[in-house]
Design a protein around this motif. Structure first.
Motif, PDB file in Angstrom:
ATOM      1  N   UNK A  46       0.845  -1.187   0.000  1.00  0.00           N
ATOM      2  CA  UNK A  46       0.000   0.000   0.000  1.00  0.00           C
ATOM      3  C   UNK A  46       0.885   1.243   0.000  1.00  0.00           C
ATOM      4  N   UNK A  47       0.412   2.279  -0.689  1.00  0.00           N
ATOM      5  CA  UNK A  47       1.122   3.555  -0.643  1.00  0.00           C
ATOM      6  C   UNK A  47       1.197   4.092   0.786  1.00  0.00           C
ATOM      7  N   UNK A  48       0.146   3.852   1.561  1.00  0.00           N
ATOM      8  CA  UNK A  48       0.113   4.389   2.918  1.00  0.00           C
ATOM      9  C   UNK A  48       1.228   3.820   3.784  1.00  0.00           C
ATOM     10  N   UNK A  49       1.691   2.610   3.463  1.00  0.00           N
ATOM     11  CA  UNK A  49       2.811   2.003   4.183  1.00  0.00           C
ATOM     12  C   UNK A  49       4.046   2.906   4.079  1.00  0.00           C
ATOM     13  N   UNK A  50       4.324   3.396   2.863  1.00  0.00           N
ATOM     14  CA  UNK A  50       5.497   4.226   2.633  1.00  0.00           C
ATOM     15  C   UNK A  50       5.278   5.662   3.087  1.00  0.00           C
ATOM     16  N   UNK A  51       4.071   6.160   2.906  1.00  0.00           N
ATOM     17  CA  UNK A  51       3.778   7.525   3.350  1.00  0.00           C
ATOM     18  C   UNK A  51       3.922   7.625   4.864  1.00  0.00           C
ATOM     19  N   UNK A  52       3.443   6.607   5.554  1.00  0.00           N
ATOM     20  CA  UNK A  52       3.540   6.628   7.010  1.00  0.00           C
ATOM     21  C   UNK A  52       4.996   6.564   7.473  1.00  0.00           C
ATOM     22  N   UNK A  53       5.777   5.680   6.858  1.00  0.00           N
ATOM     23  CA  UNK A  53       7.146   5.480   7.324  1.00  0.00           C
ATOM     24  C   UNK A  53       8.109   6.541   6.810  1.00  0.00           C
ATOM     25  N   UNK A  54       7.931   6.941   5.551  1.00  0.00           N
ATOM     26  CA  UNK A  54       8.904   7.831   4.913  1.00  0.00           C
ATOM     27  C   UNK A  54       8.535   9.308   5.006  1.00  0.00           C
ATOM     28  N   UNK A  55       7.290   9.595   5.356  1.00  0.00           N
ATOM     29  CA  UNK A  55       6.865  10.996   5.431  1.00  0.00           C
ATOM     30  C   UNK A  55       6.391  11.336   6.844  1.00  0.00           C
ATOM     31  N   UNK A  56       5.276  10.769   7.255  1.00  0.00           N
ATOM     32  CA  UNK A  56       4.680  11.171   8.526  1.00  0.00           C
ATOM     33  C   UNK A  56       5.575  10.819   9.707  1.00  0.00           C
ATOM     34  N   UNK A  57       6.219   9.648   9.665  1.00  0.00           N
ATOM     35  CA  UNK A  57       7.028   9.199  10.786  1.00  0.00           C
ATOM     36  C   UNK A  57       8.532   9.264  10.497  1.00  0.00           C
ATOM     37  N   UNK A  58       8.935  10.068   9.515  1.00  0.00           N
ATOM     38  CA  UNK A  58      10.358  10.140   9.194  1.00  0.00           C
ATOM     39  C   UNK A  58      11.141  10.724  10.374  1.00  0.00           C
ATOM     40  N   UNK A  59      10.539  11.647  11.117  1.00  0.00           N
ATOM     41  CA  UNK A  59      11.095  12.109  12.388  1.00  0.00           C
ATOM     42  C   UNK A  59       9.937  12.617  13.243  1.00  0.00           C
ATOM     43  N   UNK A  60      10.238  12.966  14.477  1.00  0.00           N
ATOM     44  CA  UNK A  60       9.162  13.308  15.416  1.00  0.00           C
ATOM     45  C   UNK A  60       8.448  14.612  15.054  1.00  0.00           C
ATOM     46  N   UNK A  61       9.107  15.475  14.276  1.00  0.00           N
ATOM     47  CA  UNK A  61       8.526  16.779  13.952  1.00  0.00           C
ATOM     48  C   UNK A  61       7.610  16.746  12.735  1.00  0.00           C
ATOM     49  N   UNK A  62       7.805  15.757  11.853  1.00  0.00           N
ATOM     50  CA  UNK A  62       7.171  15.817  10.540  1.00  0.00           C
ATOM     51  C   UNK A  62       5.649  15.840  10.634  1.00  0.00           C
TER      52      UNK A  62
END
Length: 506
Positions: A385-401
């Protein structure tokens, strides 16, 4: 002619791509591992066996049965063993959604002409083809999922509601619940706004003040003094029975209200005055709602199977995700210099209210992101799923994102509400926002396909844009579709089953 062009255009790309998908990925994929075997049980006449991992009712399987029976009636009647397995193969079952995608496009075309009669046949055809290319909807056209058929049922319900065929509309609404239970929210939304439109038609156009009413009563007295008393009594009786003579008569539906409260009060008064007519006209929707409540009581909840994995959760961040995803998918409406300037100009008209609204938007968004961002186990375990990568690589890439994205969430929703407010009543906009929240907030899993119905509703009610912007958006959709297709067909995934989740992990 427009319907034929739309259907032909969708078939023109859907059929060859479906053939390609089935040749490269012939086995059930993702949630098809649940849906395909269940449909095959139905094909063999076994309606009692149910996979406990399936969360939605069997509407899609019934559609597939009707679809297969219409094309292969002889084999269906006599259950020819050699052909029966072929009829219920993954390839043929997937083709159900190819047909449903064509139906969706035609329904969208008709809805657009119904909502915007002046849009023109050519523009409506272009819009319908564009929506058929919307990447999320387009991708699931080629898989055996419930989403495309669910959208078709909801669009059919809306179309017949606009045409005031309420029994047929309620029938399609009930059928839509058999694809996805949350469609009950869209039944309420379309029926409620249909009732508002219905009562507006019961009242004559033009503002009617209390002075007009008093003048009417005075004219009755003058007429009653004439020699022809019988005629005067008949005239008076007709005036008394007319909606114009009621003490709470309010203005026509096109009146520009000073506030949302005034608009709600106006609607409530009209509904109360016309309660009998409204209840009779919209009784079919009441029957559907009663049946749905009975189902909830009998089932012990809204989800059929895998209840432990689909527990109702306060996932308020999901509401924000929808705003950003929809705004990004409708770039020509939202992310342009003119749109940004328009919002700034609007905020400058009443700085105090605008400041408070923005402050509240940021505050509520921060609370939603900080306290109500949910990472479902399926989201973390399935990299298809795209959401798998969006969550890991965008939303959770660091605590501030996740906090950095808050301005985009707020801007997206402000832009959506502002654009809808230019063409729709405040009550319509408010009910739409509440409907989106009721559908998405309880869902713990982030799935872009849950956004399809509200997204299509947005496109139906947004102002019309020029051909140049439509072409640019269409090309963007085609590029996203092709990228998704290439990643789906040719990326070398290697899967490991994750125990206890019935999902797969790379």
């Amino acid at each position: 002619m427009g319907k034929l062009v739309v259907a032909a255009a969708v078939a023109g790309w859907a059929i060859p791509i479906a053939a390609l998908v089935n040749s490269v990925v012939p086995e059930p994929y993702m949630d098809e591992i649940f849906h395909v075997p269940q449909a095959q049980q139905y094909c063999h006449g076994d309606f009692l066996t149910w996979d406990p991992m399936i969360t939605t009712p069997p509407g899609l399987y019934y559609v597939s049965l009707a679809y297969l029976a219409s094309f292969f009636p002889v084999a269906w009647m006599f259950r020819v063993a050699e052909t029966f397995d072929v009829l219920c193969s993954t390839t043929v079952l997937r083709s159900t959604n190819v047909i449903m995608a064509m139906v969706c496009a035609v329904l969208f075309h008709d809805l657009l002409l119904c909502i915007r009669p002046g849009i023109g046949e050519r523009k409506a055809t272009t819009y319908a083809i564009l929506v058929a290319l919307y990447p999320v909807h387009w991708f699931f056209t080629f898989l055996y999922y419930t989403d495309v058929a669910s959208l078709a049922a909801v669009l059919a319900m809306y179309l017949f509601c606009l045409k005031k065929h309420f029994w047929i509309s309620a029938m399609f609404g009930a059928f839509s619940i058999l694809f996805r239970q949350t469609n009950v929210i869209w039944i309420i939304f379309f029926a409620a706004n249909g009732a508002i439109s219905y009562i507006q038609d019961l009242y004559p156009k033009g503002n009617v003040s209390h002075e007009n009413i008093e003048a009417t009563h005075q004219s009755d007295k003058v007429v009653s003094g004439r020699d022809n008393k019988t005629a005067a009594q008949g005239l008076r009786r007709r005036r008394i029975n007319s909606p114009m003579s009621k003490k709470v008569v309010v203005s026509e539906s096109s009146k520009l209200y000073n506030s949302l409260a005034e608009e709600v009060w106006d609607i409530c008064l009209k509904l109360w005055n016309s309660k009998c007519e409204v209840l009779i006209a919209f009784a079919p929707f009441v029957f559907v709602m009663v049946a749905f409540v009975a189902f909830i009581i009998w089932n012990g909840g809204i989800v059929l199977g895998a209840k432990e994995a689909h527990v109702v959760s306060p996932h308020f961040a999901q509401f924000l995700y929808f705003g950003l995803v929809s705004a990004a998918a409708l770039l020509p409406w939202h992310f342009t210099p003119s749109r940004i300037l328009d919002l700034f100009h609007l905020s400058g008209k009443n700085k105090t209210c605008s400041f408070l609204a923005v402050l509240m938007g940021f505050g509520l968004s921060f609370i939603a992101v900080h306290f109500f961002s949910i990472a479902h186990p399926y989201l973390l375990a399935d990299n298809r799923h795209y959401t798998f990568y969006i969550w890991r690589k965008v939303i959770q890439v660091n605590w501030m994102m996740k906090y950095v994205l808050i301005p985009l969430y707020v801007y997206s929703w402000f832009s959506i509400i502002n654009i809808l407010g230019k063409t729709q009543k405040r009550v319509w906009v408010l009910s739409f926002v509440l409907s989106v929240a009721l559908v998405l907030v309880p869902a713990p899993l982030i799935e872009f396909r849950y956004y399809t119905i509200p997204f299509v509703t947005l496109v139906l009610h947004f102002p019309v844009i020029g051909n140049g912007k439509l072409l640019a958006l269409g090309l963007l959709y085609v590029a996203a579709d092709l990228f998704t297709l290439v990643m789906f067909l040719f990326r070398p995934f290697h899967w490991e089953h994750e125990p206890g989740t019935q999902r797969f992990m790379w």
